[in-house]
Design a protein around this motif. Structure first.
Motif, PDB file in Angstrom:
ATOM      1  N   THR A 124       9.832   4.990 -27.210  1.00  0.00           N
ATOM      2  CA  THR A 124       8.946   4.103 -27.968  1.00  0.00           C
ATOM      3  C   THR A 124       9.280   4.134 -29.459  1.00  0.00           C
ATOM      4  O   THR A 124       9.352   3.101 -30.123  1.00  0.00           O
ATOM      5  N   PHE A 125       9.476   5.348 -29.967  1.00  0.00           N
ATOM      6  CA  PHE A 125       9.807   5.496 -31.380  1.00  0.00           C
ATOM      7  C   PHE A 125      11.138   4.826 -31.691  1.00  0.00           C
ATOM      8  O   PHE A 125      11.290   4.144 -32.707  1.00  0.00           O
ATOM      9  N   ALA A 126      12.118   5.028 -30.791  1.00  0.00           N
ATOM     10  CA  ALA A 126      13.451   4.454 -30.998  1.00  0.00           C
ATOM     11  C   ALA A 126      13.361   2.924 -31.046  1.00  0.00           C
ATOM     12  O   ALA A 126      13.977   2.273 -31.901  1.00  0.00           O
ATOM     13  N   LEU A 169       8.682  14.264 -28.857  1.00  0.00           N
ATOM     14  CA  LEU A 169       8.306  13.716 -27.547  1.00  0.00           C
ATOM     15  C   LEU A 169       7.104  12.784 -27.667  1.00  0.00           C
ATOM     16  O   LEU A 169       7.007  11.789 -26.947  1.00  0.00           O
ATOM     17  N   ALA A 170       6.170  13.128 -28.567  1.00  0.00           N
ATOM     18  CA  ALA A 170       4.955  12.318 -28.714  1.00  0.00           C
ATOM     19  C   ALA A 170       5.199  11.069 -29.545  1.00  0.00           C
ATOM     20  O   ALA A 170       4.280  10.280 -29.761  1.00  0.00           O
ATOM     21  N   GLY A 171       6.440  10.898 -30.039  1.00  0.00           N
ATOM     22  CA  GLY A 171       6.748   9.668 -30.782  1.00  0.00           C
ATOM     23  C   GLY A 171       6.249   9.666 -32.209  1.00  0.00           C
ATOM     24  O   GLY A 171       6.062   8.609 -32.816  1.00  0.00           O
ATOM     25  N   ILE A 172       6.041  10.866 -32.792  1.00  0.00           N
ATOM     26  CA  ILE A 172       5.522  10.951 -34.158  1.00  0.00           C
ATOM     27  C   ILE A 172       6.653  10.806 -35.177  1.00  0.00           C
ATOM     28  O   ILE A 172       6.447  10.365 -36.294  1.00  0.00           O
ATOM     29  N   LEU A 196      13.258  11.364 -23.942  1.00  0.00           N
ATOM     30  CA  LEU A 196      13.951  11.401 -25.233  1.00  0.00           C
ATOM     31  C   LEU A 196      15.194  10.531 -25.143  1.00  0.00           C
ATOM     32  O   LEU A 196      15.783  10.408 -24.062  1.00  0.00           O
ATOM     33  N   VAL A 197      15.595   9.948 -26.261  1.00  0.00           N
ATOM     34  CA  VAL A 197      16.886   9.263 -26.303  1.00  0.00           C
ATOM     35  C   VAL A 197      17.687   9.825 -27.470  1.00  0.00           C
ATOM     36  O   VAL A 197      17.131  10.252 -28.477  1.00  0.00           O
TER      37      VAL A 197
END
Lengths: 302, 302
Positions: B170-172, B229-232, B251-252
């Motif tokens: 999601t973060f990526a 992992l939590a996208g922070i 994770l990516v």
């Protein structure tokens, strides 16, 4: 009013750990930042930072930094309503206990930081230090096992963290073949987080152990888990952190009848602004998915 | 010779964090231990501990403790050959970097502690502090990225820890949809271990980023992983620590062409006795299962 340009310079050099990088953060020359710090010190008649061996704020400098953080939190509220005024990103300095950081903290936080434009400065401390930081205004919030808030702060119950006495199957076989007894607890090497690990002492108290026992010291939540998995010792581990190891058969619960429950409280500045209030509301609503809820029956020991 | 009964009393009260528990460890009364410390201080004409707010050794007391630890290591060698002489258990104080403790350290150690009757006192430090502790004789060994040993110590290459730039999917998607570019690296919040996180800075250097960038601070290896992992934020994570998250799709790897390799060295006292030599041999033979071996080709940056 205070000259916030000077406080901003102080904040930047302390954040960045040096005059050069502090200047870079502010898009100023190093000499401009130096002059601001000199002017601040001249006005106050006292140094605000110690330069060697590492750049750190003096107690006076720290008080100024705390004030600057509080002002920024209030500004953040204002900017929320008048976005054109400036940058929305806000740094929030919080003290967290290691086991929370290793378990429920990050998943619970979720996208709060993204939604609210928050950058976190976390410090990991045992709880007395965390409360002292709250009292000194050095952190805007902290998580610890004490219910009583320090002056100027509020505290709210988050829930209860349940610990279980864990070991690897090989270690359990080697040291606890006859079960958890006075004799085995006196002889099996434990893994403690620090020399003053009260949780482990409370567990031994339950079994009436007051005599010395062998122990390893490992000041890291994950280190304790990994050393337990490797069969180096037995340890009190948060139930949620041990779940995967238990399910895979890499850990065994040495004393299923004797979990220890530790209540956790969120402490936060009373006048910390809307952002801190929103974080409080978020933690209170989300925390109980990851902890045993405040009202659950428990064999509370600590 | 020195009166080792007095040093033993000093060691016990510092280990246990108090006179009462120190006395308990030695099976003495608190007043007997108090008298030994007073006698030690009278002979030296200087205090060996500071009592408040927490019992800690003075610099002189610390030097005595270091000496006592070295004597104990030598005794341990002796007792190994003459078991009837006394207790075989030995405490070993070591400084370990957080990422080693989070990954290869415990599995590599395996049953070494059990076989050799060793109890570990681990301290987790950044590497400059770890080397200072070595120099001051406060720890008998340390793991860090510096090849050059301090005086009185030796250093051996253990292998290389490979880091990769990780984020949640999601973060990526949110911050790196256009890939790793100058613009995305300047805007995406990173997660740093501390304000002086040189590993992250080296990564940004590779991409020519010299400007300020948003970052969270989290002084815990597992905390950085969980927050990633939590996208922070995105972070440099040891390949071995990220493996499970990568395999599960949690994770990516944002920049697969650009891993960073950090060499790790084991530093240990030159005259630390047979036990420390055995630990050295064990780490050198076992370490390369968990690290990239010293000779592997690498894009070494640090």
């Amino acid at each position: 009013m205070l000259d916030y340009k000077l406080l901003e310079a102080l904040s930047a050099i302390v954040d960045q750990g040096g005059f050069d990088r502090g200047a870079q953060q502010l898009n100023l020359t190093q000499s401009a930042v130096s002059q601001r710090i000199k002017l601040l010190e001249a006005r106050l008649g006292q140094p605000v930072v110690v330069r060697t061996p590492r750049l750190v704020p003096t107690p006076l400098g720290q008080r100024l930094l705390n004030h600057a953080q509080q002002v920024r939190l209030l500004e953040h509220d204002l900017l929320d309503r008048i976005p054109a005024l400036g940058e929305r990103t806000q740094r929030l300095r919080l003290a967290i206990n290691a086991d929370s950081l290793a378990t429920w903290w990050a998943p619970t936080l979720g996208d709060f930081c993204h939604r609210r434009g928050v950058l976190l400065d976390l410090v990991v401390d045992d709880q007395e230090v965390a409360l002292r930081r709250m009292r000194d205004g050095e952190v805007a919030g902290c998580i610890c096992a004490t219910a009583r808030p320090v002056q100027g702060a509020r505290a709210r119950a988050l829930g209860t963290m349940r610990y279980r006495v864990m070991a690897s199957p090989t270690f359990a076989e080697r040291h606890f073949a006859e079960g958890v007894t006075h004799r085995t607890l006196e002889q099996a090497p434990a893994i403690l987080y620090g020399p003053d690990d009260r949780l482990h002492q409370r567990y031994l108290d339950v079994h009436g152990i007051r005599t010395p026992f062998p122990y390893h010291l490992c000041p890291s939540s994950e280190g304790v888990l990994h050393m337990t998995l490797a069969g180096i010792g037995y340890a009190m581990i948060p139930e949620t952190q041990a779940a995967a190891g238990l399910a895979a058969g890499d850990l065994v619960d040495l004393d299923p009848q004797q979990p220890l429950d530790v209540p956790l409280y969120w402490h936060f500045w009373r006048h910390g602004g809307e952002l801190l209030d929103a974080l409080t509301a978020h933690l209170l609503s989300a925390g109980d998915h990851w902890l045993i809820a405040p009202k659950a029956p428990s064999t509370a020991i600590i």
